[in-house]
Write an enzyme that holds these catalytic residues in place. Structure first.
Site, PDB file in Angstrom:
ATOM      1  N   ASP A 183       0.841  -1.196   0.000  1.00 24.97           N
ATOM      2  CA  ASP A 183       0.000   0.000   0.000  1.00 24.97           C
ATOM      3  C   ASP A 183       0.872   1.241   0.000  1.00 24.97           C
ATOM      4  O   ASP A 183       1.983   1.233   0.529  1.00 24.97           O
ATOM      5  CB  ASP A 183      -0.844   0.043   1.284  1.00 24.97           C
ATOM      6  CG  ASP A 183      -2.258  -0.434   1.043  1.00 24.97           C
ATOM      7  OD1 ASP A 183      -2.590  -0.774  -0.083  1.00 24.97           O
ATOM      8  OD2 ASP A 183      -3.028  -0.459   2.025  1.00 24.97           O
ATOM      9  N   LYS A 188      -0.366   1.533  -7.989  1.00 23.59           N
ATOM     10  CA  LYS A 188      -0.166   1.682  -9.425  1.00 23.59           C
ATOM     11  C   LYS A 188      -0.714   0.506 -10.227  1.00 23.59           C
ATOM     12  O   LYS A 188      -0.445   0.384 -11.411  1.00 23.59           O
ATOM     13  CB  LYS A 188       1.333   1.850  -9.712  1.00 23.59           C
ATOM     14  CG  LYS A 188       1.902   3.142  -9.138  1.00 23.59           C
ATOM     15  CD  LYS A 188       3.366   3.315  -9.492  1.00 23.59           C
ATOM     16  CE  LYS A 188       3.904   4.625  -8.924  1.00 23.59           C
ATOM     17  NZ  LYS A 188       5.339   4.810  -9.234  1.00 23.59           N
TER      18      LYS A 188
END
Length: 442
Positions: A198, A220
């Protein structure tokens, strides 16, 4: 009796179901009894008195207690004995009986007269480390601590050589300071083949991973925000099915607004083993790092943790803001920076006083930590003026005014820092923290 210079022969005793007799219920027994109980031994304590902690173990049914002094015959059928009373004569007599009955015996008052020594012991991931250095127990403890620490944080290599089952560990990384991850979480990171991280996890820990570890930035993962969680779930399943040991490194605690259960359910549907490692929640740790106790005697008898990711008037909101406004305790808001103005207005409209103290702690426990103080009536304006950005934890309640003297003393002593940085606000309402980087949940 053994020769004084002869080295001890190390052996691991399997005492499950075996009778173990402990003579004396003082501090030595208090330290040694938990390990004997954990080993599954049938423990009998012989002592006229015991410490409160030992007595609590008796009350819990973990061992039996004969409230009297030692007498001959107490070691009958025993496999192991710990002699630790304050009566030298009783200790000598019990030790002699152990010798006669061929019962291995540890003596706290006279190691030379004992037939067994207790090593300095530590455990990590199924490994028991036991260290003996003869008559230097502090050195034994120091060696034990160094080895166990190395095993736990991965600096001491001890890879599994037997087949290791693939699976996923959902690891709560804590509020941001890398020192605030749990020991188990850090060990699992050291053993991982793949880490799905995270943006709110303790980023500094990623730099400690081996070059062979694949790190996937969950922030991402493609397909856009709406599909992000499904993509994360798919990545976890894919790598686990490829036989990899996967760690899903999350900020705070996996189950405190962390969507950890969604990931666990997705893995369970695929038949993939899941280990959940709780983390220190930013809801408690970040206020503490900024000098705010979420509860305090005579001030707050409860605290409520609320997600502020949707506004009070949003039809998706599951929060009863009217009920929260009537509570007298502490409110801790996570993910609420962007909507604090409307949240504060709703609380005031439902009866919470506008002068209720508020502390906003941005990036708590990290080098970028700062605190902005306000009231419920002006917190929206203050957050905008100070340019507060997520992640931040917002504390509402009278506890915000508690601890000023403690914070001043900490600053004067120079003890503030990550995990301990304290402050009640400067003239501008901000207090920077100090320490290594990372990002707090919020």
């Amino acid at each position: 009796m053994p020769h004084a210079d002869a080295p001890a022969y190390p052996v691991g005793l399997r005492l499950a179901g075996k009778r173990v007799v402990v003579i004396g219920g003082g501090q030595v027994a208090q330290r040694r009894l938990p390990a004997l109980v954990s080993a599954g031994a049938d423990v009998v304590l012989v002592s006229p008195s015991a410490t409160a902690s030992v007595e609590a173990m008796v009350t819990a049914g973990e061992l039996r207690w004969e409230r009297r002094k030692y007498r001959p015959g107490d070691l009958a059928d025993a496999w192991y004995a710990l002699v630790a009373s304050t009566d030298p004569a009783a200790n000598a007599a019990a030790s002699a009986e152990a010798e006669e009955r061929r019962v291995w015996c540890v003596r706290s008052d006279d190691a030379d007269a004992a037939t067994a020594w207790t090593p300095a012991t530590g455990r990590s991931d199924g490994v028991t480390v036991a260290v003996l250095t003869g008559h230097d127990p502090r050195r034994s403890a120091a060696v034990r601590d160094a080895v166990v620490a190395g095993l736990r944080d991965g600096t001491l290599g001890a890879p599994h050589h037997r087949a290791r089952a693939a699976g996923v560990a959902l690891v709560g990384g804590g509020p941001g300071d890398p020192d605030l991850i749990t020991v188990r979480g850090r060990r699992l990171l050291a053993e991982a083949d793949v880490v799905v991280a995270d943006r709110l996890g303790p980023r500094d820990l990623l730099d400690e991973l081996g070059p062979h570890v694949e790190v996937i930035d969950a922030a991402k993962i493609p397909y856009g925000r709406a599909m992000a969680q499904e993509a994360i779930n798919a990545a976890l399943v894919e790598h686990a099915k490829a036989g990899k040991a996967v760690v899903r490194l999350k900020g705070g605690d996996p189950y405190v607004f962390g969507r950890g259960m969604e990931e666990a359910e997705a893995l369970a549907r695929e038949g993939i083993p899941v280990t959940v490692v709780p983390g220190i929640s930013s809801a408690i740790s970040v206020p503490a790092a900024a000098g705010v106790p979420v509860t305090h005697r005579g001030v707050a008898h409860e605290f409520t943790v609320v997600s502020g990711h949707v506004a009070p008037d949003d039809p998706r909101s599951l929060v009863d803001w009217a009920a929260l406004a009537k509570l007298r305790g502490t409110l801790v808001l996570l993910m609420a920076v962007e909507r604090i103005g409307s949240i504060a207005a709703a609380l005031v409209a439902e009866g919470r006083p506008a002068d209720t103290p508020v502390a906003v702690v941005q990036e708590g426990t990290t080098a970028a930590q700062r605190r902005v103080d306000a009231t419920l009536g002006d917190v929206g304006r203050r957050v905008a003026e100070e340019g507060v950005r997520p992640p931040a934890v917002i504390v509402i309640g009278d506890v915000v005014a508690v601890g000023g003297a403690v914070a001043d003393a900490a600053r004067a002593a120079g003890t503030s820092g990550p995990g301990t940085s304290l402050g009640t606000g400067t003239d501008t309402g901000t207090v920077p923290g100090t320490g290594p980087g990372g990002v707090a949940r919020g």
